[in-house]
Design a protein around this motif. Structure first.
Motif, PDB file in Angstrom:
ATOM      1  N   ARG A 179       0.840  -1.192   0.000  1.00  0.00           N
ATOM      2  CA  ARG A 179       0.000   0.000   0.000  1.00  0.00           C
ATOM      3  C   ARG A 179       0.883   1.252   0.000  1.00  0.00           C
ATOM      4  N   GLN A 180       1.973   1.197   0.781  1.00  0.00           N
ATOM      5  CA  GLN A 180       2.883   2.344   0.771  1.00  0.00           C
ATOM      6  C   GLN A 180       3.630   2.438  -0.556  1.00  0.00           C
ATOM      7  N   ALA A 181       3.961   1.269  -1.076  1.00  0.00           N
ATOM      8  CA  ALA A 181       4.743   1.261  -2.310  1.00  0.00           C
ATOM      9  C   ALA A 181       3.975   1.922  -3.445  1.00  0.00           C
ATOM     10  N   LEU A 182       2.687   1.788  -3.419  1.00  0.00           N
ATOM     11  CA  LEU A 182       1.849   2.380  -4.449  1.00  0.00           C
ATOM     12  C   LEU A 182       1.291   3.693  -3.946  1.00  0.00           C
ATOM     13  N   GLN A 183       1.373   4.726  -4.735  1.00  0.00           N
ATOM     14  CA  GLN A 183       0.726   5.966  -4.338  1.00  0.00           C
ATOM     15  C   GLN A 183      -0.683   5.913  -4.883  1.00  0.00           C
ATOM     16  N   ILE A 184      -1.582   5.490  -4.029  1.00  0.00           N
ATOM     17  CA  ILE A 184      -2.925   5.190  -4.490  1.00  0.00           C
ATOM     18  C   ILE A 184      -3.774   6.444  -4.596  1.00  0.00           C
ATOM     19  N   GLY A 185      -4.687   6.410  -5.564  1.00  0.00           N
ATOM     20  CA  GLY A 185      -5.531   7.559  -5.819  1.00  0.00           C
ATOM     21  C   GLY A 185      -6.240   8.060  -4.576  1.00  0.00           C
ATOM     22  N   GLY A 186      -6.106   9.352  -4.339  1.00  0.00           N
ATOM     23  CA  GLY A 186      -6.846   9.983  -3.274  1.00  0.00           C
ATOM     24  C   GLY A 186      -6.259   9.739  -1.894  1.00  0.00           C
ATOM     25  N   VAL A 187      -5.302   8.853  -1.802  1.00  0.00           N
ATOM     26  CA  VAL A 187      -4.741   8.537  -0.493  1.00  0.00           C
ATOM     27  C   VAL A 187      -3.337   9.098  -0.357  1.00  0.00           C
ATOM     28  N   GLY A 188      -2.552   8.838  -1.357  1.00  0.00           N
ATOM     29  CA  GLY A 188      -1.129   9.160  -1.226  1.00  0.00           C
ATOM     30  C   GLY A 188      -0.779  10.549  -1.718  1.00  0.00           C
ATOM     31  N   VAL A 189      -1.650  11.477  -1.505  1.00  0.00           N
ATOM     32  CA  VAL A 189      -1.455  12.814  -2.071  1.00  0.00           C
ATOM     33  C   VAL A 189      -0.114  13.415  -1.653  1.00  0.00           C
TER      34      VAL A 189
ATOM     35  N   MET B 111       0.186   0.737 -13.292  1.00  0.00           N
ATOM     36  CA  MET B 111      -0.165  -0.072 -12.118  1.00  0.00           C
ATOM     37  C   MET B 111      -1.468   0.496 -11.560  1.00  0.00           C
ATOM     38  N   PHE B 112      -2.246  -0.381 -10.938  1.00  0.00           N
ATOM     39  CA  PHE B 112      -3.595   0.005 -10.535  1.00  0.00           C
ATOM     40  C   PHE B 112      -3.853  -0.296  -9.063  1.00  0.00           C
ATOM     41  N   ALA B 113      -4.634   0.587  -8.439  1.00  0.00           N
ATOM     42  CA  ALA B 113      -5.127   0.333  -7.078  1.00  0.00           C
ATOM     43  C   ALA B 113      -6.289  -0.660  -7.159  1.00  0.00           C
ATOM     44  N   SER B 114      -6.714  -1.173  -6.015  1.00  0.00           N
ATOM     45  CA  SER B 114      -7.782  -2.179  -6.005  1.00  0.00           C
ATOM     46  C   SER B 114      -9.098  -1.620  -6.528  1.00  0.00           C
ATOM     47  N   ASN B 115      -9.266  -0.295  -6.476  1.00  0.00           N
ATOM     48  CA  ASN B 115     -10.514   0.293  -6.991  1.00  0.00           C
ATOM     49  C   ASN B 115     -10.424   0.673  -8.463  1.00  0.00           C
ATOM     50  N   GLY B 116      -9.310   0.337  -9.103  1.00  0.00           N
ATOM     51  CA  GLY B 116      -9.164   0.609 -10.532  1.00  0.00           C
ATOM     52  C   GLY B 116      -8.456   1.905 -10.843  1.00  0.00           C
ATOM     53  N   ALA B 117      -8.183   2.730  -9.820  1.00  0.00           N
ATOM     54  CA  ALA B 117      -7.460   3.980 -10.061  1.00  0.00           C
ATOM     55  C   ALA B 117      -6.002   3.684 -10.406  1.00  0.00           C
ATOM     56  N   LEU B 118      -5.381   4.602 -11.129  1.00  0.00           N
ATOM     57  CA  LEU B 118      -3.962   4.445 -11.437  1.00  0.00           C
ATOM     58  C   LEU B 118      -3.138   4.579 -10.159  1.00  0.00           C
TER      59      LEU B 118
ATOM     60  N   ALA C  65       2.585  -5.205  -9.474  1.00  0.00           N
ATOM     61  CA  ALA C  65       2.664  -3.943  -8.738  1.00  0.00           C
ATOM     62  C   ALA C  65       1.257  -3.489  -8.409  1.00  0.00           C
ATOM     63  N   SER C  66       0.294  -3.931  -9.203  1.00  0.00           N
ATOM     64  CA  SER C  66      -1.094  -3.535  -8.993  1.00  0.00           C
ATOM     65  C   SER C  66      -1.681  -4.262  -7.802  1.00  0.00           C
ATOM     66  N   GLN C  67      -2.737  -3.668  -7.239  1.00  0.00           N
ATOM     67  CA  GLN C  67      -3.417  -4.273  -6.093  1.00  0.00           C
ATOM     68  C   GLN C  67      -4.777  -4.813  -6.482  1.00  0.00           C
ATOM     69  N   LEU C  68      -4.947  -5.115  -7.755  1.00  0.00           N
ATOM     70  CA  LEU C  68      -6.249  -5.579  -8.234  1.00  0.00           C
ATOM     71  C   LEU C  68      -6.537  -6.988  -7.718  1.00  0.00           C
ATOM     72  N   SER C  69      -7.782  -7.253  -7.417  1.00  0.00           N
ATOM     73  CA  SER C  69      -8.163  -8.629  -7.096  1.00  0.00           C
ATOM     74  C   SER C  69      -8.072  -9.437  -8.389  1.00  0.00           C
TER      75      SER C  69
END
Ligand SMILES: [Cu+2]
Length: 674
Positions: free
Chosen positions: A6-16, A221-228, A34-38
């Motif tokens: 989760r830290q490795a990825l700068q996820i949309g809306g979180v890792g601003v 790479m993608f977050a679990s919600n589909g965001a880049l 690298a993605s967190q997709l299910s």
């Protein structure tokens, strides 16, 4: 220390806050993805049909007094949603809301005015920086004021009218964002599209229409919600686990048993590829960045860095119906690979009736065409310049220069100042074994003379504008400066390198203190969207003659000191400047810590009253007893916060730091060292 994915990825809306500069030990990133997709949302190989971006239609076409056409195009830069991974939507930024943007096709000698509207959100919805844009048409010898200079910014609600001359030989170009410090994230978010310049020679030699296929290749790479997701490994590079072609993961294309032409653009912000067909058969390379090569080259695999374009022909007639041929990626040093980054796309050979119309349907061309740049001789060169591509502390430099220095000089400082029409040899040296740099020179095409003293690769034997400077390599390039005078950028096309801060500029035909009617920022300003702007008579500013660039030169060489508005550039300066004024900025440093050989961590705020402008904060080591040096750059988010950290940090202890905001504020602090 291990870092969670989760830290490795700068996820949309979180890792601003941490969108820049969070150091991630690479070994801690899951090697499979690298993605967190299910697994349900993870794209599978060869499920999607290759999308072909629409060809953009002009709003209008007019014929000038000289009989030449000018097409007016309009593109809106907007936020959009894309269907990239199964079952989820991905927020993107796009030209007309899509990624890749629409393809623009134009014939040599026809001019284009492109109204580029900025209708993006004021701040990037995920990464918080202000979405001012600058559009570069990569591969075009545009005037400086239309070249997408990094600080020639168009803010939200504004439009810039770009003029494209299209006098050069046929080639594959691409348009993409080039905004200062944010190019990587804006291009990664989707601001990229192809642009095809056609001419008679190319139309008679190579497949056309549906057999002339754009392939814009990128990784994400993608977050679990589909965001880049975004992780550029402290500005080293972003390496996604999902390969996209024209915005679709690992697509497949049905092909007839004939020859196809593919315009392969690597639009990845960092990744380089080593392309190869699964059959091991060679492709026929026919064009490089600057258009047709003198002779076609049979190539079994080729190294392809960001922004390079190679046009290849593949003859599918030798394969049986039902056969699948894959385009694969053997990768190169210093990329991060995942389970499926070795796959790109597939071609399925069908039994469809073969359409043999048009050139090169069945027979491969061998001799193509010469060009001005490929005819240049080293004996014409009047100067050889040598520049190193290098990392100093956390900053990437080119010839010892950073873009920050260019900005601080009031855009005066240059790496080189060739005279108009001078031929020069430029050498780029990358002594490092740790990274490669795709080096892009604006305005001109060049010939690759050698790499480490040896001939260039067969696939580089054509006109180029971007060259792969690999690990431990020195490349020699030959080029002629023109047909325009003015200042142009030169930079690394690994975009996190470019943004931090591997970019400089050169000036053609001017002395440093000459007035510049083609000033890249001042000559043509953006205007409110919808406002009617007088188009200067016969414009594209003198670059209209397709066959005689010298004609263009003559117009552009009007004495810079001349007054009275008689040059096109002076006339185009009329539109009113509507850039917001810089407001008062208060910078604070709330965290300042450097533990030698462990980590370094700075954070703070940069808050403005009134209109907020694009914000970055540059950090300087101001330890007493030594010269101040720049150590890093952080981006200010929508809330006015910035942060910069890395591991293990500089090798000598920093005890004092100064933060300087691009909005004008500064602050200093003592650094905690334990
Ligand atoms: Cu680089």
């Amino acid at each position: 220390m291990s870092v969670s994915r989760r830290q490795a990825l700068q996820i949309g809306g979180v890792g601003v806050i941490g969108a820049f500069g969070l150091a991630v030990p690479l070994s801690s990133v899951d090697a499979k993805s690298a993605s967190q997709l299910s697994s349900r949302n993870m794209p599978k190989l060869y499920q999607r049909t290759l999308p072909i971006p629409p060809v953009l239609a002009p709003k209008s076409t007019t014929v000038g007094a000289d009989g030449k056409k000018t097409h007016l195009y309009q593109i809106e830069q907007t936020a959009g949603m894309a269907s990239i991974v199964p079952g989820l939507s991905t927020p993107i930024l796009g030209y007309n809301g899509s990624f890749p943007g629409p393809t623009i096709k134009v014939n040599q000698g026809e001019r284009i005015t492109l109204e580029m509207d900025n209708l993006l959100p004021l701040f990037h919805p995920q990464w918080g920086y202000r979405l001012d844009t600058s559009t570069h048409l990569h591969g075009s010898a545009s005037l400086p004021q239309y070249d997408g200079y990094a600080n020639d910014l168009t803010g939200r609600g504004l439009c810039k009218d770009y003029q494209y001359p299209n006098f050069q030989p046929a080639r594959t170009l691409w348009y993409h964002d080039h905004a200062v410090h944010n190019t990587a994230q804006s291009v990664y978010s989707g601001l990229a599209g192809q642009y095809h310049l056609h001419d008679e020679t190319e139309r008679n030699l190579l497949p056309q229409g549906k057999f002339d296929v754009p392939l814009t290749i990128s990784d994400a790479m993608f977050a679990s919600n589909g965001a880049l997701g975004y992780n550029d490994n402290t500005h080293s590079g972003l390496y996604g686990d999902i390969i996209l072609v024209n915005g679709a993961p690992w697509p497949v294309m049905k092909v007839q048993r004939r020859i196809y032409r593919f315009r392969v653009l690597n639009a990845s912000i960092s990744r380089s590829y080593n392309f190869r067909l699964s059959t091991g058969d060679p492709v026929t390379m026919v064009a490089t960045d600057g258009g047709l090569m003198p002779a076609a080259q049979q190539v079994t695999s080729w190294r392809h860095a960001g922004a390079e374009r190679y046009e290849i022909l593949i003859d599918f007639s030798k394969y049986p119906v039902g056969k699948r041929v894959e385009l694969r990626n053997l990768s190169n040093k210093n990329n991060i690979d995942y389970d499926y980054t070795g796959r790109v796309m597939a071609f399925d050979i069908t039994g469809e009736t073969v359409d043999t119309s048009g050139p090169a349907a069945k027979v491969m061309p061998t001799l193509l065409t010469g060009s001005h740049v490929m005819d240049l001789k080293t004996s014409q060169s009047v100067k050889t310049r040598h520049m190193r591509l290098k990392r100093d502390l956390d900053i990437w430099t080119i010839g010892g220069m950073t873009w920050d220095e260019v900005m601080r000089s009031g855009y005066k400082k240059v790496l080189a100042d060739p005279d108009l029409n001078d031929v020069e040899i430029w050498e780029f040296e990358n002594s490092s074994g740790g990274w490669f740099h795709p080096l892009h020179i604006h305005l001109i095409d060049f010939q690759v003379l050698s790499r480490n003293g040896r001939p260039p690769f067969p696939y580089e034997k054509g006109p180029k504008d971007t060259v792969y400077v690999g690990e431990g390599e020195t490349v020699r390039l030959l080029m002629q400066f023109g047909p325009h005078r003015g200042r142009y950028m030169i930079h690394c096309h690994n975009l996190p390198h470019e943004d931090h801060d591997m970019m400089g500029q050169f000036s053609v035909g001017y002395n440093p203190n000459d007035p510049d009617p083609n000033d890249p920022i001042e000559a043509v300003k953006p205007h409110p969207i919808g406002a009617v702007v007088p188009v200067p008579g016969g414009t594209a500013s003198g670059t209209s003659n397709a066959t005689e660039p010298s004609q263009a030169t003559a117009t552009q060489t009007a004495k810079p000191t001349q007054t009275g508005g008689s040059t096109a550039a002076t006339e185009t300066a009329a539109p009113v400047a509507t850039q917001p004024a810089v407001q008062k900025d208060v910078v604070t440093i709330t965290t300042a810590r450097h533990r030698l050989r462990k980590d370094i961590d700075f954070a703070g705020t940069s808050k403005t009253t009134g209109t907020t402008t694009a914000g970055t904060v540059v950090l300087y080591d101001v330890t007493p007893g030594r010269a101040a040096t720049r150590i890093g750059t952080a981006s200010t988010n929508a809330l006015g916060n910035w942060s910069w950290k890395t591991k293990p940090g500089p090798s000598r202890l920093i005890t004092a730091v100064r933060a300087e905001s691009s909005r004008g504020g500064t602050a200093s602090a003592v650094v905690r060292t334990r």
